[in-house]
Design a protein around this motif. Structure first.
Motif, short mmCIF file in Angstrom:
data_model
loop_
_atom_site.label_atom_id
_atom_site.label_comp_id
_atom_site.label_asym_id
_atom_site.label_seq_id
_atom_site.Cartn_x
_atom_site.Cartn_y
_atom_site.Cartn_z
N ALA A 170 0.72 -1.28 0.40
CA ALA A 170 -0.32 0.14 0.53
C ALA A 170 1.03 0.98 0.29
N PRO A 171 0.25 2.07 -0.44
CA PRO A 171 1.22 3.37 -0.48
C PRO A 171 1.63 3.81 0.75
N PRO A 172 2.66 4.69 0.83
CA PRO A 172 2.62 5.17 2.30
C PRO A 172 1.99 5.86 2.51
N SER A 173 2.16 6.63 4.01
CA SER A 173 0.55 7.64 4.45
C SER A 173 2.21 8.71 5.14
N ALA A 174 1.44 10.49 5.21
CA ALA A 174 2.39 10.75 5.68
C ALA A 174 3.07 10.56 7.28
N ALA A 175 1.90 10.09 7.68
CA ALA A 175 1.70 9.79 9.20
C ALA A 175 3.51 8.82 9.47
N PRO A 176 3.69 9.16 10.65
CA PRO A 176 5.40 8.49 10.44
C PRO A 176 4.94 7.04 10.99
N VAL A 177 5.67 6.14 10.54
CA VAL A 177 5.40 4.54 10.43
C VAL A 177 6.24 4.20 11.90
N GLU A 178 5.90 3.34 12.42
CA GLU A 178 5.91 2.59 14.06
C GLU A 178 7.53 2.58 14.16
N GLU A 179 8.42 2.68 14.66
CA GLU A 179 9.56 1.83 15.14
C GLU A 179 9.97 0.75 14.56
N SER A 180 9.43 -0.15 14.78
CA SER A 180 8.87 -0.98 14.63
C SER A 180 8.95 -2.41 14.12
N THR A 181 8.19 -1.58 13.33
CA THR A 181 7.90 -2.71 11.89
C THR A 181 9.32 -2.30 11.30
N GLU A 182 9.54 -3.06 9.63
CA GLU A 182 10.80 -2.38 8.85
C GLU A 182 10.43 -1.27 7.94
N ASP A 183 8.88 -1.26 8.39
CA ASP A 183 8.34 -0.10 6.75
C ASP A 183 9.27 0.80 6.47
N TRP A 184 10.02 1.39 7.85
CA TRP A 184 10.29 2.74 8.02
C TRP A 184 11.96 2.20 6.86
N ARG A 185 12.26 1.80 6.70
CA ARG A 185 13.57 1.76 5.67
C ARG A 185 12.84 1.58 4.15
N ARG A 186 11.89 1.00 3.69
CA ARG A 186 11.17 1.17 2.84
C ARG A 186 11.09 2.02 2.59
N ARG A 187 9.67 3.13 3.38
CA ARG A 187 9.04 4.27 2.93
C ARG A 187 9.10 5.24 3.46
N ASN A 188 10.07 5.36 3.13
CA ASN A 188 10.54 6.69 3.67
C ASN A 188 10.59 7.68 2.26
N VAL A 189 11.12 8.71 2.60
CA VAL A 189 11.23 10.21 1.57
C VAL A 189 12.55 9.69 0.87
N GLY A 190 13.43 9.41 1.65
CA GLY A 190 14.52 8.96 0.53
C GLY A 190 14.61 8.09 -0.09
N ARG A 191 14.21 6.72 0.03
CA ARG A 191 14.09 5.53 -0.27
C ARG A 191 13.32 6.18 -1.55
N LEU A 192 12.35 6.46 -1.21
CA LEU A 192 11.33 6.38 -2.30
C LEU A 192 11.65 7.37 -3.69
N LEU A 193 12.67 9.14 -3.25
CA LEU A 193 12.24 9.78 -4.41
C LEU A 193 13.98 9.30 -4.89
N ASN A 194 14.51 8.40 -4.85
CA ASN A 194 15.93 7.58 -4.59
C ASN A 194 15.19 6.23 -5.85
N GLU A 195 14.50 5.60 -5.74
CA GLU A 195 13.96 4.99 -6.38
C GLU A 195 13.11 5.46 -7.86
N ALA A 196 12.68 6.36 -7.46
CA ALA A 196 11.72 6.96 -8.45
C ALA A 196 12.49 7.77 -9.48
N VAL A 197 13.85 8.61 -8.82
CA VAL A 197 14.77 8.70 -9.86
C VAL A 197 15.87 7.61 -10.60
N ARG A 198 15.45 6.55 -10.11
CA ARG A 198 16.36 5.87 -10.79
C ARG A 198 15.04 5.62 -11.89
N ARG A 199 13.85 4.94 -11.66
CA ARG A 199 12.95 4.45 -12.99
C ARG A 199 12.62 5.83 -13.85
#
Length: 158
Positions: A4-33
């Motif tokens: 699911a698309p990330p929300s603007a709400a912070p991701v709980e640190e107990s999940t691994e989502d923060w590693r894949r669903r953060n602005v930096g990572r998504l911007l890098n993936e968008a730039v690569r594409r």
């Protein structure tokens, strides 16, 4: 099933989502594409040897010419790494090195005629890739993205 698309709400640190669903990572993936699509379009136009690193040279090179040290600064890389990329762009026929008339010890990198031809194809490839993004996301969302990123990169309005 896609995530699911990330929300603007912070991701709980107990999940691994923060590693894949953060602005930096998504911007890098968008730039690569986006830039992969630009390179594909350039290859379709006959620029087969051009890599993303070479685009980093030509993207930062003023049409009137630029010193290698300035190119390295603009690309956030060492002078040595930039020198190697400039050499590769010389081999590709995109740029040439000339003595700097203001300082005989320094060089200026300038586009060749073929490099200016490449620059026009690069412009067209960027426009086409951005158009494809607009078809995929909607023109309004792309326009809002561009404005938002510009404001973030240029907080002082310049």
């Amino acid at each position: 099933m896609p995530d699911a698309p990330p929300s603007a709400a912070p991701v709980e640190e107990s999940t691994e989502d923060w590693r894949r669903r953060n602005v930096g990572r998504l911007l890098n993936e968008a730039v690569r594409r986006f830039e992969s699509r630009v390179l594909e379009r350039l290859a379709e136009q006959g620029f087969h040897g051009v890599r993303l690193a070479h685009v980093g040279v030509t993207r930062n090179l003023d049409v009137a010419g630029t010193r290698p040290t300035e190119l390295a600064y603009r690309a956030s890389m060492t002078k040595q790494a930039m020198g190697e990329l400039i050499g590769q762009c010389v081999d590709l026929g995109l740029v040439r090195r000339e003595p700097d008339p203001a300082d005989g010890r320094a060089k200026i990198v300038r586009f060749t005629d073929q490099g200016l031809h490449f620059l026009e194809h690069f412009r067209r490839a960027v426009v086409a890739a951005q158009g494809e993004m607009g078809e995929n996301l909607g023109e309004e969302r792309v326009r809002a993205l561009l404005e938002t990123l510009w404001d973030y990169v240029h907080p002082d309005g310049t």
